[in-house]
Design an enzyme around this catalytic site. Structure first.
Site, PDB file in Angstrom:
ATOM      1  N   LYS A  20      -9.606  -6.776   7.985  1.00  0.00           N
ATOM      2  CA  LYS A  20      -8.569  -6.384   8.944  1.00  0.00           C
ATOM      3  C   LYS A  20      -8.934  -7.033  10.256  1.00  0.00           C
ATOM      4  CE  LYS A  20      -7.156  -2.101   6.763  1.00  0.00           C
ATOM      5  NZ  LYS A  20      -7.382  -0.655   6.712  1.00  0.00           N
ATOM      6  N   LYS A  55      -2.838   4.971  -2.631  1.00  0.00           N
ATOM      7  CA  LYS A  55      -3.767   5.789  -1.863  1.00  0.00           C
ATOM      8  C   LYS A  55      -4.148   6.985  -2.734  1.00  0.00           C
ATOM      9  CE  LYS A  55      -3.912   3.756   2.209  1.00  0.00           C
ATOM     10  NZ  LYS A  55      -5.170   3.276   2.810  1.00  0.00           N
ATOM     11  N   SER A  77       0.861  -1.169   0.000  1.00  0.00           N
ATOM     12  CA  SER A  77       0.000   0.000   0.000  1.00  0.00           C
ATOM     13  C   SER A  77       0.902   1.224   0.000  1.00  0.00           C
ATOM     14  CB  SER A  77      -0.866  -0.033   1.267  1.00  0.00           C
ATOM     15  OG  SER A  77      -1.592   1.168   1.388  1.00  0.00           O
TER      16      SER A  77
HETATM   17  O1  OSB Z   1      -7.089   1.748   4.514  1.00  0.00           O
HETATM   18  O2  OSB Z   1      -5.839   0.065   4.270  1.00  0.00           O
HETATM   19  C1  OSB Z   1      -6.051   1.169   4.784  1.00  0.00           C
HETATM   20  C2  OSB Z   1      -3.011   2.238   6.852  1.00  0.00           C
HETATM   21  C3  OSB Z   1      -3.640   2.872   7.904  1.00  0.00           C
HETATM   22  C4  OSB Z   1      -4.997   2.985   7.906  1.00  0.00           C
HETATM   23  C5  OSB Z   1      -5.753   2.445   6.861  1.00  0.00           C
HETATM   24  C6  OSB Z   1      -5.139   1.781   5.824  1.00  0.00           C
HETATM   25  C7  OSB Z   1      -3.741   1.711   5.807  1.00  0.00           C
HETATM   26  C8  OSB Z   1      -2.983   1.105   4.725  1.00  0.00           C
HETATM   27  C9  OSB Z   1      -1.595   0.621   5.065  1.00  0.00           C
HETATM   28  O3  OSB Z   1      -3.351   1.048   3.581  1.00  0.00           O
HETATM   29  C10 OSB Z   1      -1.447  -0.829   4.920  1.00  0.00           C
HETATM   30  C11 OSB Z   1      -0.152  -1.287   5.516  1.00  0.00           C
HETATM   31  O4  OSB Z   1       0.839  -1.280   4.806  1.00  0.00           O
HETATM   32  O5  OSB Z   1      -0.131  -1.664   6.709  1.00  0.00           O
HETATM   33 MG    MG Z   2      -8.296   0.660   3.162  1.00  0.00          MG
END
Ligand code: OSB
Ligand code: MG
Length: 374
Positions: free
Chosen positions: A262, A163, A135
């Site tokens: 998650k 993102k 990500s």
């Molecule tokens: O929406 O997936 C998400 C990180 C913090 C809050 C929300 C998100 C994320 C990420 C990071 O996309 C994913 C990672 O590398 O841990």
């Molecule tokens: Mg997300």
């Protein structure tokens, strides 16, 4: 398993570089770790809440409060037959899934060690090599994003997630797609758009994305069903899904075609396992989302990702992408073909670096069954 002691601590860790999403930028993490001893066996869990209530309503401090004042006092001294007894015990507490998850997952670690099984086997996992994606945070310009994508692809990652937010979306996606016409590419908006943006979002259909994650309101499944009906790109829900019931609502309303699970957001391994099974029965692919976890959270994510519904690469990537030194050993490593080999030792399968955790700790709370009995 008699819960003999519970230790809650806050550790501070700095990410290697700032991570920007539509809701803000994170550099300095405040992470809660939970260590439980039951029948003399130690298990660990991590709270995956952020520092601010911008992704969901939980924060490091709300989790500290709810664990300290409600969850730990209600569990200390209790005898359970298995970790999956926890959801019923904490069900009088509404919400606070990430707080609950840390304690439940620590007990899963303990149960697995007692049974001499790797946690993933106890959960019923079957995948031995986890497919990894990354990500990527929002960057200053499309060219620097393309450079970052190149670096991650060179490391072997199988899927790239970008993102996005209003004003930093189409140009960025177009630049990456132009350079890499065939990679698995997706976007994550973290609830930054509204249905009024439908015409704009539909332009993303040109880029053959694997999915678009959570474009609309964090709590609005219905709005996503309206958007999905107008778009070719598969919508993936993240923020909206806290349990299997909500996933079934979303599937029935055709609000998404993919779900991101998650572990913290769905309150722990018991619910995560049920949710992935419900999705599998309905041909909805799932994948493991990330919350910038330290090693304990990462190790739990790896165990969860072995379940058969996890058919798409997750946001579970190498420790070194986040931390100079992780709190587990070995650190999580990703192979040149973008996979993580699951550990074969009992429990989490990674050793927790107690001394390092001790050094990083800024506050702690402890409950023991003896004290509770007095
Ligand atoms: O929406 O997936 C998400 C990180 C913090 C809050 C929300 C998100 C994320 C990420 C990071 O996309 C994913 C990672 O590398 O841990
Ligand atoms: Mg997300």
């Amino acid at each position: 398993m008699k819960i003999e002691s519970i230790e809650l601590r806050e550790i501070r860790m700095q990410l290697k570089s700032p991570f920007e999403t539509s809701f803000g930028t994170t550099l300095n993490r405040r992470i809660l770790e939970v260590e439980i001893i039951a029948d003399g066996v130690r298990g660990w869990g991590e709270v995956t809440a952020g520092e601010t209530p911008a992704y969901n309503s939980e924060t490091t401090d709300t989790a500290w409060h709810v664990i300290s004042d409600f969850i730990a006092p209600s569990l200390i001294g209790k005898t359970l037959s298995k970790a999956s007894d926890i959801p019923a015990l904490v069900s009088p507490i509404r919400g606070h899934e990430m707080a609950k998850s840390a304690l439940e997952n620590a007990l899963w670690d303990i149960e697995a060690q007692m049974k001499g099984l790797p946690l993933w086997k106890l959960l019923g996992g079957s995948i031995q090599e986890i497919a990894c994606g990354v990500s990527l945070g929002i960057r200053e310009n499309p060219a620097s994003l393309v450079k970052k994508v190149e670096e991650e692809l060179r490391s072997g990652y199988q899927r790239i997630k970008l993102k996005i937010k209003p004003g930093k979306d189409l140009d960025y996606v177009a630049a990456v797609r132009k350079e890499y016409p065939n990679i698995l590419l997706s976007v994550d908006a973290n609830s930054a758009y509204t249905l009024d943006d439908a015409t704009h979002l539909k332009k993303l259909d040109d880029f053959k994305l694997l999915m678009m994650e959570q474009p609309l309101n964090w709590d609005d499944i219905y709005a996503h069903s309206k958007l999905q009906a107008q778009m070719q790109t598969a919508i993936c829900l993240d923020e909206c899904i806290h349990n299997t019931r909500q996933a079934l609502t979303a599937i029935e309303l055709k609000a998404c075609r993919i779900i991101n699970i998650k572990l913290g957001r769905v309150s722990g391994h018991t619910e995560a396992r049920e949710l992935q099974d419900a999705c599998r029965q309905r041909n909805i692919p799932v994948w493991c989302g990330g919350m910038l976890e330290a090693g304990i959270g990462r190790a739990h994510n790896i165990a969860m990702s072995t379940l058969p519904g996890f058919t798409l690469p997750g946001d579970v990537s190498a420790s070194r992408r986040y931390w100079t030194e992780d709190i587990i050993e070995p650190a999580v490593e990703v192979s040149a073909k973008g996979t993580i080999q699951v550990p074969q030792t009992p429990g989490l399968g990674y050793a927790v670096k107690r001394d390092l955790i001790e050094k990083l700790t800024v506050r702690r709370n402890r409950w023991s069954a003896q004290q509770a009995a007095h």
